[in-house]
Design a protein around this motif. Structure first.
Motif: not given
Length: 104
Positions: A1-2, A45-46, A99-102
């Motif tokens: 995951m980046v 997200g993560w 959180a959601a990934m921005p």
């Protein structure tokens, strides 16, 4: 995951604070135990989890307590990341930031 730098750098601070708090508070005296850190992708997200198998949170623990600089820091950084802070108190304590990934 980046993870984008704008997320990774501020994420390191609450991770460090949660691990430091676990080491400081979960194992009083000569008590020993484990602290586990997990970072994983989710559908949205993560998530970041810091879990310990220590004594758990004290009765009446308030995560918004003004007396706890560490928890104020974690709460503030979670807000900056757009993350939700969840706290589970079972055998030990589990702190989870989600959180959601921005957008990149």
């Amino acid at each position: 995951m980046v993870v984008p730098t704008g997320t990774a750098l501020p994420l390191a601070l609450p991770a460090n604070e949660l691990v430091a708090n676990a080491l400081k508070h979960a194992f009083p005296g000569t008590t020993t135990g484990r602290v586990a850190v997990r970072f994983a992708p989710t559908e949205e997200g993560w998530l970041l989890q810091v879990a310990d198998d220590g004594i758990g949170l004290p009765d009446g623990f308030e995560r918004a307590s003004r007396r706890s600089l560490g928890m104020r820091l974690v709460k503030t950084l979670a807000g900056q990341l757009g993350a939700v802070l969840e706290i589970e108190h079972t055998a030990g304590t589990v702190f989870t930031l989600r959180a959601a990934m921005p957008p990149a």
